[in-house]
Motif scaffolding. Structure first.
Motif, PDB file in Angstrom:
ATOM      1  N   LEU A 221      46.645   8.409  68.903  1.00 55.16           N
ATOM      2  CA  LEU A 221      46.597   8.079  70.328  1.00 55.16           C
ATOM      3  C   LEU A 221      46.623   9.331  71.188  1.00 55.16           C
ATOM      4  N   GLU A 224      43.252  10.823  71.216  1.00 58.81           N
ATOM      5  CA  GLU A 224      42.342  10.062  72.075  1.00 58.81           C
ATOM      6  C   GLU A 224      42.618  10.342  73.557  1.00 58.81           C
ATOM      7  N   ASP A 225      43.912  10.406  73.896  1.00 55.43           N
ATOM      8  CA  ASP A 225      44.255  10.680  75.296  1.00 55.43           C
ATOM      9  C   ASP A 225      43.821  12.071  75.711  1.00 55.43           C
TER      10      ASP A 225
END
Length: 241
Positions: A221, A224-225
């Motif tokens: 995550l 992705e961020d």
């Protein structure tokens, strides 16, 4: 000239000749006193590995004794003392594998080289391998009980055990723990899943698998961020420009 006087020539001819020397006696075949310097010795040479074999046995006995002392210290929760005993046992094993007292390296070959290291018998080889595995396995257990765990050492010792025994459950599980705390989550998950395949109901293994998967999801995550943030920054720069 006196009558009784003889000429030097007659005196020499009249002197008695010395008796001939007898031929040298031949030594009889079989055991007897050794020949003089310069001749070959028929005696049987001693076994070259005699002294080294004794040193090998002494090192093996010392290694087993140090390992037993380490186990006693571990049971008494004296983990630092146990670590020292296990390390001394491993040093003795290295000396035994070199078959030289104190683990001295073998000298370079040459005319004055001492006999080479004694060969380990099959029984001695198994004893060395089993003692080595037990020492490294116990070292990881001691390190994991420390206040500040050296996970790099834990990983190193676990991998040494797995080189000898690929099916060792404890080494596989502890290697997974070490990789987890070192931040190498993919390798941690691989070792932990291998440990679960051997002990499917072990709660510690299952817990660490869950922790590892959570870490991997968070890392995914975050990537992705960060990727989305970088893309948004690039678009804003395009608008401003």
């Amino acid at each position: 000239m006196q009558r009784d006087a003889l000429s030097p020539v007659l005196m020499l001819s009249a002197a008695p000749e010395p008796p001939p020397r007898p031929p040298p006696a031949l030594s009889p075949p079989g055991p007897g006193p050794g020949p003089r310097h310069g001749s070959a010795r028929p005696s049987v040479a001693p076994e070259p590995s005699g002294g080294l074999g004794a040193a090998l046995d002494s090192s093996l006995r010392a290694a087993v004794a140090f390992k037993a002392e380490g186990q006693r210290c571990y049971r008494e929760k004296k983990f630092r003392e146990a670590i020292g005993k296990y390390h001394r046992a491993l040093l003795q094993l290295k000396a035994a594998q070199g078959a030289r007292p104190g683990g001295l390296p073998a000298p370079a070959p040459g005319p004055t080289t001492s006999p080479g290291p004694a060969r380990l018998s099959e029984e001695q080889r198994r004893l060395v391998e089993n003692t080595e595995v037990e020492c490294y396995d116990s070292l990881t257990a001691c390190l994991l009980q420390s206040e500040l765990v050296n996970y790099e050492r834990v990983r190193e010792y676990c991998l040494k055990v797995l080189e000898k025994q690929q099916g060792n459950f404890k080494a596989t599980y502890r290697a997974g723990i070490a990789f987890y705390h070192l931040g190498d989550y993919p390798r941690a998950l691989r070792y932990l899943q291998e440990a679960r395949s051997r002990e499917p109901t072990d709660t510690n293994v299952l817990r660490y698998i869950q922790l590892t998967q959570l870490k991997m999801n968070r890392c995914s995550l975050q990537r992705e961020d960060s990727g989305a943030g970088a893309g948004a920054g690039a678009r804003s720069r395009d608008v401003i420009g």
